[in-house]
Design an enzyme around this catalytic site. Structure first.
Site, mmCIF file in Angstrom:
data_model
loop_
_atom_site.group_PDB
_atom_site.id
_atom_site.type_symbol
_atom_site.label_atom_id
_atom_site.label_comp_id
_atom_site.label_asym_id
_atom_site.label_seq_id
_atom_site.Cartn_x
_atom_site.Cartn_y
_atom_site.Cartn_z
ATOM 1 N N GLU A 100 0.754 -1.226 -0.032
ATOM 2 C CA GLU A 100 -0.079 -0.142 -0.064
ATOM 3 C C GLU A 100 0.946 1.142 -0.001
ATOM 4 O O GLU A 100 1.982 1.270 0.455
ATOM 5 C CB GLU A 100 -0.978 -0.029 1.234
ATOM 6 C CG GLU A 100 -1.941 -1.090 1.112
ATOM 7 C CD GLU A 100 -2.818 -1.035 2.432
ATOM 8 O OE1 GLU A 100 -3.959 -1.431 2.238
ATOM 9 O OE2 GLU A 100 -2.364 -0.848 3.586
ATOM 10 N N CYS A 113 3.606 8.401 1.673
ATOM 11 C CA CYS A 113 4.131 7.430 2.333
ATOM 12 C C CYS A 113 3.930 6.145 1.718
ATOM 13 O O CYS A 113 3.037 5.690 1.201
ATOM 14 C CB CYS A 113 2.999 7.332 3.572
ATOM 15 S SG CYS A 113 3.485 5.967 4.880
ATOM 16 N N CYS A 120 6.208 -7.157 7.054
ATOM 17 C CA CYS A 120 7.462 -6.736 7.777
ATOM 18 C C CYS A 120 7.742 -7.725 8.662
ATOM 19 O O CYS A 120 6.809 -8.442 9.446
ATOM 20 C CB CYS A 120 6.922 -5.319 8.709
ATOM 21 S SG CYS A 120 8.505 -4.885 9.443
ATOM 22 N N CYS A 124 6.301 -5.701 15.467
ATOM 23 C CA CYS A 124 5.919 -4.926 16.535
ATOM 24 C C CYS A 124 4.527 -5.060 16.679
ATOM 25 O O CYS A 124 3.426 -5.113 15.922
ATOM 26 C CB CYS A 124 5.953 -3.391 15.995
ATOM 27 S SG CYS A 124 7.810 -3.021 15.517
ATOM 28 N N CYS A 127 1.367 -3.029 15.511
ATOM 29 C CA CYS A 127 1.211 -2.527 14.105
ATOM 30 C C CYS A 127 0.612 -3.629 13.083
ATOM 31 O O CYS A 127 0.952 -4.780 13.117
ATOM 32 C CB CYS A 127 2.788 -2.286 13.765
ATOM 33 S SG CYS A 127 3.116 -2.005 11.860
ATOM 34 N N CYS A 344 -0.763 5.809 10.287
ATOM 35 C CA CYS A 344 0.668 4.872 10.667
ATOM 36 C C CYS A 344 0.324 3.608 11.238
ATOM 37 O O CYS A 344 -0.737 3.491 12.188
ATOM 38 C CB CYS A 344 1.289 5.717 11.586
ATOM 39 S SG CYS A 344 1.970 7.048 11.204
HETATM 40 N N1 SAH Z 1 9.333 0.163 10.010
HETATM 41 C C1 SAH Z 1 9.532 1.496 10.097
HETATM 42 C C2 SAH Z 1 8.566 2.510 8.993
HETATM 43 C C3 SAH Z 1 7.277 2.093 9.031
HETATM 44 S S1 SAH Z 1 6.175 2.158 10.464
HETATM 45 C C4 SAH Z 1 9.360 1.746 11.601
HETATM 46 O O1 SAH Z 1 8.810 1.045 12.344
HETATM 47 O O2 SAH Z 1 9.719 2.933 12.019
HETATM 48 C C5 SAH Z 1 5.823 3.966 10.610
HETATM 49 C C6 SAH Z 1 5.676 4.324 11.925
HETATM 50 O O3 SAH Z 1 4.326 4.033 12.453
HETATM 51 C C7 SAH Z 1 6.503 3.855 13.029
HETATM 52 O O4 SAH Z 1 7.010 5.057 13.835
HETATM 53 C C8 SAH Z 1 5.681 2.869 13.669
HETATM 54 O O5 SAH Z 1 6.137 2.671 15.070
HETATM 55 C C9 SAH Z 1 4.457 3.530 13.576
HETATM 56 N N2 SAH Z 1 3.044 2.959 14.129
HETATM 57 C C10 SAH Z 1 3.046 1.626 13.880
HETATM 58 N N3 SAH Z 1 2.041 1.111 14.247
HETATM 59 C C11 SAH Z 1 1.168 2.288 14.590
HETATM 60 C C12 SAH Z 1 0.001 2.284 15.311
HETATM 61 N N4 SAH Z 1 -0.907 1.558 15.399
HETATM 62 N N5 SAH Z 1 -0.355 3.639 15.574
HETATM 63 C C13 SAH Z 1 0.357 4.776 15.353
HETATM 64 N N6 SAH Z 1 1.873 4.675 15.125
HETATM 65 C C14 SAH Z 1 1.962 3.307 14.612
HETATM 66 FE FE1 SF4 Z 2 7.514 -3.086 10.618
HETATM 67 FE FE2 SF4 Z 2 5.270 -2.095 11.720
HETATM 68 FE FE3 SF4 Z 2 7.528 -2.419 13.450
HETATM 69 FE FE4 SF4 Z 2 7.661 -0.875 11.394
HETATM 70 S S1 SF4 Z 2 6.218 -0.356 13.345
HETATM 71 S S2 SF4 Z 2 8.954 -2.181 11.960
HETATM 72 S S3 SF4 Z 2 6.369 -1.517 9.902
HETATM 73 S S4 SF4 Z 2 6.060 -4.242 12.583
#
Ligand code: SAH
Ligand code: SF4
Length: 362
Positions: A100, A113, A120, A124, A127, A344
């Site tokens: 996406e 974005c 991934c 996390c 996410c 995000c």
């Molecule tokens: N993998 C990279 C970039 C993609 S995620 C990273 O983790 O930095 C982009 C941002 O969205 C990151 O800061 C991540 O921690 C944040 N993010 C992930 N899940 C989220 C959520 N449910 N609500 C708000 N931010 C979130």
């Molecule tokens: Fe991967 Fe989501 Fe963690 Fe970013 S926040 S590293 S996209 S799992």
């Protein structure tokens, strides 16, 4: 999703850098200015089809069409937020994988974005992309094409891309070479010429790559997804913290700022009663003491498999105030595109969520 393993897939034109194109034109015994014409067609006028290159002789157009794919991303779903300012596009790749990319219109900015991986591996917990697991790395051309797709759309409205954040699906530093090659291609002075400062890479904190990035002295902005100021909490949210604990991460961050003199951004998804107390803000301020940085706070966006909730406005404001009281600049980011799951951490391919995910691969 069915895997369509393409046996005779032609190379993607966006996977070529300028030197590759010059070599190709030479191999094809064409005058060298043809390389520039093709590059301008791809990266200045955003032609998506070899037939559009009417400044080239028909035979060369034909040869390009026979030798390369010009489109690898098929838009299969396009969603507009209710305020029409955010557009999320779901693309299908030739092997059936999906990614996406999101366009955010805000005042004069046209920010994209974009994704660097399908899924991934970092897992996390809050996410949606992490929840779907790792599918595969994107090639540099597939990263580039997301930008070209939107640049082409915007161009028809007399607009252009102003900023690019590598914050879509995937961990950019887990696909380092392709990510940097893509940025270099978009940054090329004879093409799109998008300045390095217009890009922001966000990483979950892969320490060796932060060090490598610092050594390369690029002008690209760097954001670190921190979310917790102690190892226990951070590991429970971001499994990668087991491998690269805060002491190592913060040392790499301090070295980055010392080496580049560039300000770092720390991302903080504010989760009600998890990491949003005034005491946590104080702990974070101690961790960042004396560091040239800025904290971006964003109330957590909801995802299917995580029960935590975004903090209330009051708690977010108190968190910000406490950081600022300790001299740490902080911005509360507005949520965007939540109604179309484009915020995000909300990017995930529904169909893919049922398939088995790969283990953490760093
Ligand atoms: N993998 C990279 C970039 C993609 S995620 C990273 O983790 O930095 C982009 C941002 O969205 C990151 O800061 C991540 O921690 C944040 N993010 C992930 N899940 C989220 C959520 N449910 N609500 C708000 N931010 C979130
Ligand atoms: Fe991967 Fe989501 Fe963690 Fe970013 S926040 S590293 S996209 S799992």
């Amino acid at each position: 999703m069915v895997e369509k393993e393409p046996p005779s897939l032609k190379p993607l034109i966006y996977d070529l850098d300028y030197t590759d194109l010059e070599n190709l034109v030479r191999d094809w015994q064409q005058p060298s200015f043809r390389a520039r014409q093709i590059w301008e067609g791809l990266y200045q006028t955003y032609w998506r089809n070899p037939e559009e290159f009417t400044n080239l002789p028909l035979s060369l157009r034909q040869r390009l069409a026979d030798s390369f794919r010009f489109i690898s991303l098929e838009p299969i779903q396009i969603l507009h937020s209710s305020d029409r300012e955010t557009i999320k596009t779901l693309f299908q790749l030739p092997d059936g994988r999906a990614i996406e990319a999101v366009l955010m219109k805000y005042e004069k900015r046209r920010t994209l974005c974009i994704s660097t991986q399908s899924g991934c591996a970092m897992g996390c917990v809050f996410c949606a992309t992490g929840q779907m697991g790792f599918k595969r790395n994107l090639t540099s051309g597939e990263i580039v094409e997301q930008v070209i797709y939107y640049a082409n759309l915007l161009r028809r409205e007399g607009e252009s891309v102003t900023n690019i954040v590598l914050m879509g699906m995937g961990e950019p530093f887990h696909n380092y070479d392709a990510t940097m090659a893509a940025i270099d291609r978009l940054n090329h002075p004879l093409g799109m010429n998008l300045g390095a400062r217009r890009f922001t890479i966000s990483t979950v904190g892969l320490v060796p790559m932060i060090r490598r990035f610092a050594a390369e002295q690029r002008q690209i902005n760097l954001a670190i997804s921190l979310h917790a100021a102690d190892d226990e909490l951070r590991t429970s949210m971001l499994p990668v913290n087991k491998k690269y604990p805060l002491s190592e991460l913060m040392a790499a961050c301090r070295d980055y700022v010392a080496q580049t003199h560039r300000r770092l951004t720390f991302e903080w998804a504010l989760i009600q009663n998890v990491n949003d107390s005034v005491e946590t803000a104080r702990k974070l301020a101690r961790l960042l003491e004396g560091l040239l940085c800025h904290v971006n706070v964003i109330p957590l966006n909801p995802t299917q498999k995580y029960a935590g909730k975004g903090s209330t406005r009051e708690r977010a404001l108190a968190f910000k105030a406490e950081l600022e009281r300790h001299g740490v600049p902080c911005t509360i980011r507005i949520r965007r595109g939540i109604d179309i799951q484009a915020g995000c951490g909300q990017l995930a391919i529904q169909q893919a969520q049922n398939s088995p995910s790969n283990p953490l691969m760093i």
